[in-house]
Write a protein that holds these residues in place. Sequence first.
Motif, PDB file in Angstrom:
ATOM      1  N   LEU A 269     -15.768 -14.192  45.508  1.00 38.32           N
ATOM      2  CA  LEU A 269     -16.264 -15.332  46.274  1.00 38.32           C
ATOM      3  C   LEU A 269     -15.186 -16.395  46.519  1.00 38.32           C
ATOM      4  O   LEU A 269     -15.463 -17.452  47.078  1.00 38.32           O
ATOM      5  CB  LEU A 269     -17.471 -15.964  45.559  1.00 38.32           C
ATOM      6  N   GLY A 270     -13.961 -16.107  46.085  1.00 38.87           N
ATOM      7  CA  GLY A 270     -12.852 -17.032  46.349  1.00 38.87           C
ATOM      8  C   GLY A 270     -12.994 -18.372  45.638  1.00 38.87           C
ATOM      9  O   GLY A 270     -12.454 -19.382  46.092  1.00 38.87           O
ATOM     10  N   LEU A 271     -13.727 -18.384  44.521  1.00 37.95           N
ATOM     11  CA  LEU A 271     -13.968 -19.660  43.829  1.00 37.95           C
ATOM     12  C   LEU A 271     -12.672 -20.275  43.284  1.00 37.95           C
ATOM     13  O   LEU A 271     -12.532 -21.498  43.221  1.00 37.95           O
ATOM     14  CB  LEU A 271     -14.983 -19.469  42.696  1.00 37.95           C
ATOM     15  N   GLY A 272     -11.720 -19.420  42.917  1.00 36.64           N
ATOM     16  CA  GLY A 272     -10.455 -19.908  42.365  1.00 36.64           C
ATOM     17  C   GLY A 272      -9.567 -20.602  43.389  1.00 36.64           C
ATOM     18  O   GLY A 272      -8.566 -21.204  43.040  1.00 36.64           O
ATOM     19  N   ARG A 273      -9.931 -20.497  44.672  1.00 35.97           N
ATOM     20  CA  ARG A 273      -9.117 -21.121  45.712  1.00 35.97           C
ATOM     21  C   ARG A 273      -9.490 -22.578  45.970  1.00 35.97           C
ATOM     22  O   ARG A 273      -8.812 -23.275  46.719  1.00 35.97           O
ATOM     23  CB  ARG A 273      -9.241 -20.318  47.007  1.00 35.97           C
ATOM     24  N   LEU A 274     -10.587 -23.034  45.379  1.00 33.55           N
ATOM     25  CA  LEU A 274     -10.973 -24.433  45.570  1.00 33.55           C
ATOM     26  C   LEU A 274     -10.030 -25.321  44.767  1.00 33.55           C
ATOM     27  O   LEU A 274      -9.542 -24.931  43.708  1.00 33.55           O
ATOM     28  CB  LEU A 274     -12.426 -24.647  45.131  1.00 33.55           C
ATOM     29  N   ILE A 275      -9.769 -26.524  45.266  1.00 29.72           N
ATOM     30  CA  ILE A 275      -8.832 -27.420  44.574  1.00 29.72           C
ATOM     31  C   ILE A 275      -9.514 -28.032  43.344  1.00 29.72           C
ATOM     32  O   ILE A 275      -8.993 -27.987  42.247  1.00 29.72           O
ATOM     33  CB  ILE A 275      -8.319 -28.528  45.538  1.00 29.72           C
ATOM     34  N   VAL A 276     -10.706 -28.608  43.514  1.00 29.27           N
ATOM     35  CA  VAL A 276     -11.466 -29.099  42.360  1.00 29.27           C
ATOM     36  C   VAL A 276     -12.241 -27.902  41.806  1.00 29.27           C
ATOM     37  O   VAL A 276     -13.098 -27.337  42.491  1.00 29.27           O
ATOM     38  CB  VAL A 276     -12.447 -30.229  42.762  1.00 29.27           C
ATOM     39  N   SER A 277     -11.931 -27.519  40.587  1.00 28.65           N
ATOM     40  CA  SER A 277     -12.500 -26.284  40.040  1.00 28.65           C
ATOM     41  C   SER A 277     -14.017 -26.370  39.834  1.00 28.65           C
ATOM     42  O   SER A 277     -14.526 -27.338  39.255  1.00 28.65           O
ATOM     43  CB  SER A 277     -11.846 -25.965  38.694  1.00 28.65           C
ATOM     44  N   PRO A 278     -14.756 -25.359  40.294  1.00 31.90           N
ATOM     45  CA  PRO A 278     -16.204 -25.355  40.099  1.00 31.90           C
ATOM     46  C   PRO A 278     -16.610 -24.648  38.794  1.00 31.90           C
ATOM     47  O   PRO A 278     -17.796 -24.495  38.536  1.00 31.90           O
ATOM     48  CB  PRO A 278     -16.704 -24.565  41.310  1.00 31.90           C
ATOM     49  N   ALA A 279     -15.615 -24.217  37.992  1.00 35.55           N
ATOM     50  CA  ALA A 279     -15.915 -23.375  36.822  1.00 35.55           C
ATOM     51  C   ALA A 279     -16.911 -24.036  35.881  1.00 35.55           C
ATOM     52  O   ALA A 279     -17.880 -23.416  35.441  1.00 35.55           O
ATOM     53  CB  ALA A 279     -14.615 -23.032  36.093  1.00 35.55           C
TER      54      ALA A 279
END
Lengths: 285, 194
Positions: A269-279
């Motif tokens: 889902l490309g979550l790691g590409r966001l600048i502010v981490s959604p983890a």
Amino acid sequence: MKYAYYPGCSLHASAREYDISWRAICERLDIELVEMADWSCCGTVHATSVDRLLALALAARNLSIAETMGLKIAAPCSGCYKNLRTAAEALKEDGDLRAKVNSSLSRPFQGNTLVKHPLYILLEDMGLDTLGDLPRPLHGLRVAPYYGCVLTRPASSRPVDDPEDPQGLDRLLQRLGAEVVPYPAKTKCCGGAVLLSHTDVALDLTGKLLKQAKDAGAQCLAVACPMCQMALDAYQSQVERRLGERLDLPVLYFTQLMGVALGIDEGQLGLGRLIVSPAKVLARV
Amino acid sequence: MEPDANLPHLMASELDSRFKDEVAALIGGLDLAYCFQCGVCSGSCPTMDRMEHGPRRIMQMIRLGMAEKVLRSHDIWLCVSCYSCAARCPQGIEIAEVMAALRSLAMTKGLAKDKEATFSRVFVEVLKRYGRLYEPELLLRYYTAEASVADLLKQAGLGLRMFRKGKIALRPERIENAEELEEIAARIKGERVA
């Protein structure tokens, strides 16, 4: 369901995670995307500022590609969506304008395609009731839906939602199990159109709406446009410096949140590409 | 209604009576006379606090023929095209489209002197070259044209973070026949002259 896919420039570069996650949920939901061959940039607001007729011709060139495919267009960037949609409407309505624009094109615009944003493909063409049980509902996640400007404006003669109080994204997020956080700025502008030329103006606008979402109790934002996403996510640290306050609000594409709820592997889902981490916020669901 | 004390004072000889028609022609002949100066547009405008006049007064200035004042105004470049004004105008005037028409007129007449005007011009140059946006070249051309090393450096940190996240394309994508766009642009220009 099958669509002519117009990714637009952002989804091939800065917003590839939107492209990845949109394709991933389409695959899961049996929606077929056929990327339009040789699509060109829609021109955004900048081409219109330089030459309105040229901007219409650029849109018409793209519309005509989908027409040869005999398919409706799926355009995930709100800017592209607005340009293609309003151009198709204007050219259908005004015969003189259509003749002028068509005389510049090698393949004329016919007026028999329809431009749709993925959010409304899911809501209208697919329908939320077909979703069934969700493997990973977003229970406990407080999400502020952010529509931005041109997803619902300028108003169409066949509007898909209210121009100033739209509900589509709210409905989708609720269906995914999230708690939707109401806040007044959900359709206020992020300043994306002048993000590089008048950065301070855009930072003021993004600051106001991020702060409102934060104060309303949101843990993250859901967006449907790569320009909004860039302004709210990539520039968030600059906003924080201006406000003198930590925001730490991840800004996810609605397709990423939907992918999570559908149980699609987070790595797809490309979550790691966001600048502010959604983890951290996604660990709650 | 009180007269607008901040309306520019001009001599009759400085007014251009054809200006409103010139603007209207660009947006499909919409009648600007429908505007009754209620000010809902300025009240709805998210960048009003940065503007000198705001959309309401700009509308009035168009009708009075204050062509040069309007076209040299930074206000038209501070419009963020959010269409809030148009959504709320009780007379159904597409004010955001009027602003776009003013920007393109200012461009054509060489009166556009704003950073966003430079950005838009450079954007279209890059678009015509590749058929798609190529951000590194767009930014380089923009900051060079604006001679704004300070602005470039201010965003250098962000550029690096975006690069690390793979958000900046290393090579431009091209459409098969980018000349097609130059040809379209040339033919469109011919249409406008005709």
